[in-house]
Design an enzyme around this catalytic site. Sequence first.
Site, short mmCIF file in Angstrom:
data_model
loop_
_atom_site.label_atom_id
_atom_site.label_comp_id
_atom_site.label_asym_id
_atom_site.label_seq_id
_atom_site.Cartn_x
_atom_site.Cartn_y
_atom_site.Cartn_z
N HIS A 122 0.83 -1.21 0.00
CA HIS A 122 0.00 0.00 0.00
C HIS A 122 0.86 1.27 0.00
O HIS A 122 0.38 2.35 0.31
CB HIS A 122 -0.98 -0.01 1.18
CG HIS A 122 -2.06 -1.04 1.02
ND1 HIS A 122 -2.92 -1.42 2.02
CD2 HIS A 122 -2.44 -1.77 -0.07
CE1 HIS A 122 -3.77 -2.35 1.57
NE2 HIS A 122 -3.48 -2.59 0.31
N CYS A 133 6.41 12.94 -14.07
CA CYS A 133 7.25 11.90 -14.71
C CYS A 133 7.14 10.54 -14.02
O CYS A 133 7.68 9.56 -14.51
CB CYS A 133 8.71 12.36 -14.76
SG CYS A 133 9.53 12.33 -13.14
N CYS A 170 9.67 17.42 -7.74
CA CYS A 170 10.55 16.43 -8.39
C CYS A 170 11.71 17.16 -9.06
O CYS A 170 11.63 18.37 -9.32
CB CYS A 170 9.71 15.67 -9.42
SG CYS A 170 10.61 14.42 -10.32
N CYS A 172 12.35 16.97 -12.03
CA CYS A 172 11.83 17.44 -13.32
C CYS A 172 10.99 18.71 -13.16
O CYS A 172 10.50 19.27 -14.14
CB CYS A 172 11.02 16.34 -14.02
SG CYS A 172 9.33 16.17 -13.39
N GLY A 207 -1.55 -8.99 12.78
CA GLY A 207 -2.32 -7.76 12.90
C GLY A 207 -3.02 -7.25 11.66
O GLY A 207 -2.94 -6.07 11.37
P1 OAD Z 1 -7.53 -3.20 10.16
O1 OAD Z 1 -7.77 -2.01 11.01
O2 OAD Z 1 -8.59 -3.59 9.21
O3 OAD Z 1 -7.25 -4.46 11.09
C1 OAD Z 1 -6.33 -4.40 12.15
C2 OAD Z 1 -6.17 -5.79 12.72
O4 OAD Z 1 -5.14 -5.74 13.70
C3 OAD Z 1 -7.42 -6.33 13.40
O5 OAD Z 1 -7.60 -7.68 13.01
C4 OAD Z 1 -7.08 -6.24 14.89
O6 OAD Z 1 -7.70 -7.25 15.67
C5 OAD Z 1 -5.57 -6.43 14.85
N1 OAD Z 1 -4.86 -5.83 15.99
C6 OAD Z 1 -5.17 -4.74 16.73
N2 OAD Z 1 -4.23 -4.49 17.64
C7 OAD Z 1 -3.28 -5.45 17.48
C8 OAD Z 1 -2.04 -5.73 18.12
N3 OAD Z 1 -1.57 -4.99 19.12
N4 OAD Z 1 -1.32 -6.80 17.69
C9 OAD Z 1 -1.78 -7.58 16.67
N5 OAD Z 1 -2.93 -7.35 16.03
C10 OAD Z 1 -3.67 -6.30 16.43
O7 OAD Z 1 -6.12 -2.97 9.43
P2 OAD Z 1 -5.54 -3.73 8.15
O8 OAD Z 1 -5.92 -5.14 8.13
O9 OAD Z 1 -4.10 -3.40 8.07
O10 OAD Z 1 -5.66 0.22 3.14
O11 OAD Z 1 -6.31 -2.95 7.00
C11 OAD Z 1 -6.01 -3.24 5.66
C12 OAD Z 1 -6.10 -2.00 4.83
O12 OAD Z 1 -7.34 -1.34 5.07
C13 OAD Z 1 -5.08 -0.93 5.17
O13 OAD Z 1 -3.82 -1.16 4.59
C14 OAD Z 1 -5.71 0.30 4.58
C15 OAD Z 1 -7.10 0.10 5.15
O14 OAD Z 1 -8.11 0.79 4.53
C16 OAD Z 1 -5.63 1.34 2.40
O15 OAD Z 1 -5.67 2.45 2.91
C17 OAD Z 1 -5.56 1.11 0.92
#
Ligand code: OAD
Length: 265
Positions: A122, A133, A170, A172, A207
């Site tokens: 991401h 560019c 940039c 450029c 996570g």
């Molecule tokens: P989420 O916020 O959807 O999920 C976070 C996860 O981390 C959950 O399953 C929690 O239970 C877990 N969690 C919370 N605290 C934790 C800890 N201390 N240790 C381990 N796990 C823990 O975040 P992502 O799965 O990363 O994309 O979300 C995916 C994508 O959605 C992101 O990259 C972003 C978002 O919209 C974009 O912006 C394109």
Amino acid sequence: MDIYEKAAGILLKAKKAVAFTGAGVSAESGIPTFRDPGGIWEKFEPEEIGTVPALLRTAKNNPDLIRRFLLDTVKVFEKSKANPAHLGVAKLEALGIVASVITQNIDGLHIDAGSQTVFEVHGSLFRARCLSCGQRFPLDRAALFKRAHEALDDEAGFRIENMTRILPSCTCGGLTRPDVVMFGESVQQLEEAFQATTACDVMLILGTSGVVYPAAACPEQAYRAGAKLIEINPRESCFGPIVDVFIKTSAATAMPLLMQLVESR
Ligand code: OAD
């Protein structure tokens, strides 16, 4: 057998494990996740800031929301540093167990922790991309935060044009944007990430809720290719049916315990 013993045993047999991480791995670095209570999508609507058209619309209609969102982000990121979970993943790579990290995070903390092969699918907040560019270049953290504060701190004097001063131009001469992936944009290094997942023998999932595709397909791909799956998460995610070992606690709590076992054998 204790789940930590089981996970350590699986990792010790691995030759090309992959760590697949999401916002939860950085939660204990002070960066809120997206979907947990108090998460980013509770404070800000994806429909207002999640896509480029939404950002442009909000910039026009509600510039102060953009200012607050960016300032909140800057304040969180400038305080964050790699935690024991990032350090554990880096150590697994140094030990020859983990071959690469696939992260959905834009915080650069795996790289700060010393991981060498990191696919930031991401993107990264600490990289700029030229709108003319297409060249990408790294951003100096301290300089980025300083310029962001200059542009965003003054609520009364804020103008949306200030945002163009946060990132350097940039070479450029073109304007640049943060090299992060918004909803609806192409994910980065996807081919490398999918190659790593289909070739891995173990996947360590840390996570992530696993709801944002295509990145969320990585564990399923690894599973189909025959890899063993270890997951660390204080809450159940959608990977339950395919994981071999589920350690239900925070990443920064579990990783040091796991590393102690891995390093003592
Ligand atoms: P989420 O916020 O959807 O999920 C976070 C996860 O981390 C959950 O399953 C929690 O239970 C877990 N969690 C919370 N605290 C934790 C800890 N201390 N240790 C381990 N796990 C823990 O975040 P992502 O799965 O990363 O994309 O979300 C995916 C994508 O959605 C992101 O990259 C972003 C978002 O919209 C974009 O912006 C394109």
